[in-house]
Enzyme design. Sequence first.
Site, PDB file in Angstrom:
ATOM      1  N   GLU A 124      69.543 105.497 -30.598  1.00 11.92           N
ATOM      2  CA  GLU A 124      68.525 104.585 -31.095  1.00 11.92           C
ATOM      3  C   GLU A 124      68.145 103.560 -30.040  1.00 11.92           C
ATOM      4  OE1 GLU A 124      70.434 102.502 -34.220  1.00 11.92           O
ATOM      5  OE2 GLU A 124      70.686 104.237 -35.517  1.00 11.92           O
ATOM      6  N   CYS A 137      66.318  96.691 -27.130  1.00 11.67           N
ATOM      7  CA  CYS A 137      67.750  96.902 -27.312  1.00 11.67           C
ATOM      8  C   CYS A 137      68.008  98.389 -27.117  1.00 11.67           C
ATOM      9  CB  CYS A 137      68.162  96.448 -28.710  1.00 11.67           C
ATOM     10  SG  CYS A 137      69.903  96.716 -29.100  1.00 11.67           S
ATOM     11  N   CYS A 144      79.981 105.614 -30.475  1.00 16.61           N
ATOM     12  CA  CYS A 144      80.787 104.594 -29.815  1.00 16.61           C
ATOM     13  C   CYS A 144      82.257 104.857 -30.116  1.00 16.61           C
ATOM     14  CB  CYS A 144      80.385 103.195 -30.295  1.00 16.61           C
ATOM     15  SG  CYS A 144      81.262 101.844 -29.476  1.00 16.61           S
ATOM     16  N   CYS A 148      84.694  99.562 -34.415  1.00 21.22           N
ATOM     17  CA  CYS A 148      84.648  98.333 -35.214  1.00 21.22           C
ATOM     18  C   CYS A 148      84.248  98.691 -36.642  1.00 21.22           C
ATOM     19  CB  CYS A 148      83.668  97.342 -34.604  1.00 21.22           C
ATOM     20  SG  CYS A 148      84.116  96.826 -32.916  1.00 21.22           S
ATOM     21  N   CYS A 151      80.573  98.215 -38.157  1.00 26.58           N
ATOM     22  CA  CYS A 151      79.464  98.752 -37.369  1.00 26.58           C
ATOM     23  C   CYS A 151      79.265 100.226 -37.685  1.00 26.58           C
ATOM     24  CB  CYS A 151      79.755  98.557 -35.877  1.00 26.58           C
ATOM     25  SG  CYS A 151      78.568  99.360 -34.778  1.00 26.58           S
ATOM     26  N   CYS A 385      72.805  98.556 -35.858  1.00 24.02           N
ATOM     27  CA  CYS A 385      73.119  99.612 -34.892  1.00 24.02           C
ATOM     28  C   CYS A 385      73.762 100.805 -35.585  1.00 24.02           C
ATOM     29  CB  CYS A 385      74.048  99.035 -33.822  1.00 24.02           C
ATOM     30  SG  CYS A 385      74.576 100.246 -32.624  1.00 24.02           S
TER      31      CYS A 385
END
Length: 393
Positions: A124, A137, A144, A148, A151, A385
Amino acid sequence: MTENPAPVSLPEPTTARPAPGELTFRAPRRGKPPRHLADFAPAERKEVVESLGHQGFRAKQLSTHYFERLVDNPEQMTDLPKAVRSDLVRDLLPTLLTPIVRRQADDGQTMKYAWRLHDGAIVESVLMRYPNRVTICISSQAGCGMNCPFCATGQAGLTRNMSTAEIVEQVVWAARALRTGELAGGEDADREHPLRVSNVVFMGMGEALANYSAAIGAIRRLTDPAPDGLGMSARGITMSTVGLVPGIDKLAAEGIPVTLALSLHAPDDELRDELVPINTRWKVDEAIDAAYRYYRATGRRVSIEYALIRDINDQGWRADLLAQKLNRRGRGWVHINPIPLNPTPGSKWTASRPGVEQNFVERLRAHGIPTTIRDTRGQDIDGACGQLAAATA
């Protein structure tokens, strides 16, 4: 202040959804993206072009089309012989990003894209227009590995690293969108001074410092003077990290004055171990020390990113503790961006109440810490995100 920790052993690659708290540093190996002009430093391009059987000066012409004119259509490259245009574009300007979803918000001044990469991975980027700047961004990884729990990207796990050119292409695409007036207030607003991308933030999908070589390559392509690159100011680029201490120190030694943004989210190790699992490797004080070293090395004020999560990390005493820890290193070196959490569907994590948010900010300011609540954009278009990628996959 704490010393640098001893090296840690890294886990083996995985493509499975991570277990709670599990970290993935090594990206799974997948087929490499097609090679692209933006993968190469300016000094390397002549040799690459010659290896394809073309005259070396074509490298500069191709760079001018891609980075300065924002052109990748061979029919528009009229200074190149027709006999070589298509071959050069095929070999050095292949399609890296295919748009599969585009959503608009904020009266057309925010656009969020989901892109499909050559191997089907989805990433994205978000393009945002403000009164005096245009910010994009961008993603640096597909997924990832930092895991976390609040997220959407972190919960999906790490698919693979992105290449330098895949990272750069997000910014080039945005520059084209501005030039053609695709973003509200674009071409028709001021034809003599068209909008251009002024700020790039590595705050999309991925931990950029875990894909260090490609991320630094992308920063150099963004800041190389045109036509070798996009000619952006390094001061308009922000590198966000959850706190990979060795990567922060390595970035400080690069001599590129980008802004460092440390995603802290808690000032105490007990909570941060849960919210930001990298804290089990490098503790709060170690991350803050690295950020302070970055400031001392570069002279660039550091941003502390702090997602305010209702009844989790938004207590007033945590604001006091955070301010005390930052002030212990000195004054004037840091700025805090509290971020109202954009919750992901079905998540227990949600934004702090407005009164609690305001109290948190006021307590930071009372300690003399410059504090600005981060403007949130695109909440109605899966703005957080990883949300759009998850909805698209």
